[in-house]
Write an enzyme that holds these catalytic residues in place. Structure first.
Site, short mmCIF file in Angstrom:
data_model
loop_
_atom_site.label_atom_id
_atom_site.label_comp_id
_atom_site.label_asym_id
_atom_site.label_seq_id
_atom_site.Cartn_x
_atom_site.Cartn_y
_atom_site.Cartn_z
N GLU A 26 1.18 6.17 12.35
CA GLU A 26 -0.18 5.73 12.70
C GLU A 26 -0.25 4.24 13.04
O GLU A 26 -0.99 3.84 13.92
CB GLU A 26 -1.09 6.04 11.51
CG GLU A 26 -2.55 5.92 11.75
CD GLU A 26 -3.35 6.37 10.53
OE1 GLU A 26 -4.21 5.59 10.11
OE2 GLU A 26 -3.10 7.47 10.01
N ASP A 27 0.54 3.43 12.31
CA ASP A 27 0.35 1.99 12.39
C ASP A 27 1.55 1.18 12.87
O ASP A 27 1.48 -0.05 12.88
CB ASP A 27 -0.07 1.45 11.02
CG ASP A 27 -1.44 1.95 10.60
OD1 ASP A 27 -2.26 2.27 11.48
OD2 ASP A 27 -1.69 2.04 9.38
N HIS A 57 3.80 7.30 4.95
CA HIS A 57 2.61 7.98 5.48
C HIS A 57 1.90 7.23 6.61
O HIS A 57 1.20 7.85 7.41
CB HIS A 57 1.63 8.33 4.35
CG HIS A 57 0.80 7.18 3.87
ND1 HIS A 57 1.20 6.35 2.85
CD2 HIS A 57 -0.41 6.74 4.28
CE1 HIS A 57 0.27 5.43 2.64
NE2 HIS A 57 -0.72 5.65 3.49
N ASP A 105 -2.64 8.05 -0.97
CA ASP A 105 -3.15 7.12 0.04
C ASP A 105 -4.57 6.70 -0.28
O ASP A 105 -4.89 5.50 -0.35
CB ASP A 105 -3.07 7.80 1.41
CG ASP A 105 -3.71 6.99 2.52
OD1 ASP A 105 -3.77 5.75 2.45
OD2 ASP A 105 -4.17 7.63 3.51
N HIS A 145 0.81 -1.22 0.00
CA HIS A 145 0.00 0.00 0.00
C HIS A 145 0.85 1.28 0.00
O HIS A 145 0.65 2.14 -0.86
CB HIS A 145 -0.99 -0.02 1.17
CG HIS A 145 -1.60 1.31 1.47
ND1 HIS A 145 -2.40 1.99 0.56
CD2 HIS A 145 -1.49 2.12 2.55
CE1 HIS A 145 -2.77 3.15 1.10
NE2 HIS A 145 -2.22 3.25 2.31
#
Length: 191
Positions: A62-63, A58, A126, A34
């Site tokens: 966050e992950d 990106h 994204d 991704h």
């Protein structure tokens, strides 16, 4: 002769390590596909290595366990800021399903009111990558695809993706990436 890694090369290696072992929701597709796809979309819009690197990175804040300090030290202020712009406040102390709409509204408000062109480019990369995956899986699974998400209501996803299309139209409406995005929004959600 030893080759020197570019900023984008370094970002790809860093992101691959950060996302190691992770897969896309509801699939066996390695997660790194991704951000690489998002970066490829962005690379079709700019040759700025910092913006492309930010697209690769990106989702690391966050992950993954990556920190802002690590990003700053490895990639500099601009890349770190662009990655922060792309990152949602996941409110990890609450169930993701309860915060989904709030997080998406915060993203939309940011894109509409404060985001610069580079941050919008990363967002388009994204969201287009996500929408391509949704469309592929929708063709195979039908509406069962929505069950894999924290928000299971297709109409809520339609709201978010359609709003992104409208917000990004002014900056990118003539660009092939936005045109593909808009076409997929209409294909997936109707309208």
């Amino acid at each position: 002769m030893e080759k020197v890694l570019t900023l984008v090369d370094q970002a790809i290696i860093f992101a691959a390590k950060a996302h190691a072992g992770a897969v896309r929701k509801g699939s066996k597709v390695p997660y790194i596909v991704h951000p690489i796809e998002a970066a490829a979309i962005v690379a079709g819009m700019t040759d700025d290595p910092e913006v492309i690197a930010a697209a690769v990175l990106h989702d690391v804040l966050e992950d993954t366990e990556t920190t802002e300090e690590e990003l700053l030290a490895r990639f500099g202020h601009r890349v770190k800021e662009l990655v922060m712009d792309a990152s949602e406040d996941k409110r990890k102390h609450l169930p993701a399903s309860l915060t989904w709409k709030t997080r998406k509204q915060e993203t939309l408000t940011f894109l509409e009111t404060r985001a610069g062109r580079d941050a919008k480019m990363v967002a388009l990369g994204d969201k287009l990558s996500n929408l391509r995956a949704i469309h592929r899986d929708l063709c195979m699974l039908g509406d069962a695809v929505w069950d894999r998400f924290n928000e299971k209501d297709k109409s809520m996803h339609a709201w978010m993706y359609q709003a992104v299309a409208e917000i990004l139209k002014e900056d990118f409406g003539g660009h092939p990436a936005w045109k593909e995005y808009d076409c997929l929004v209409r294909t997936v959600f109707g309208g």
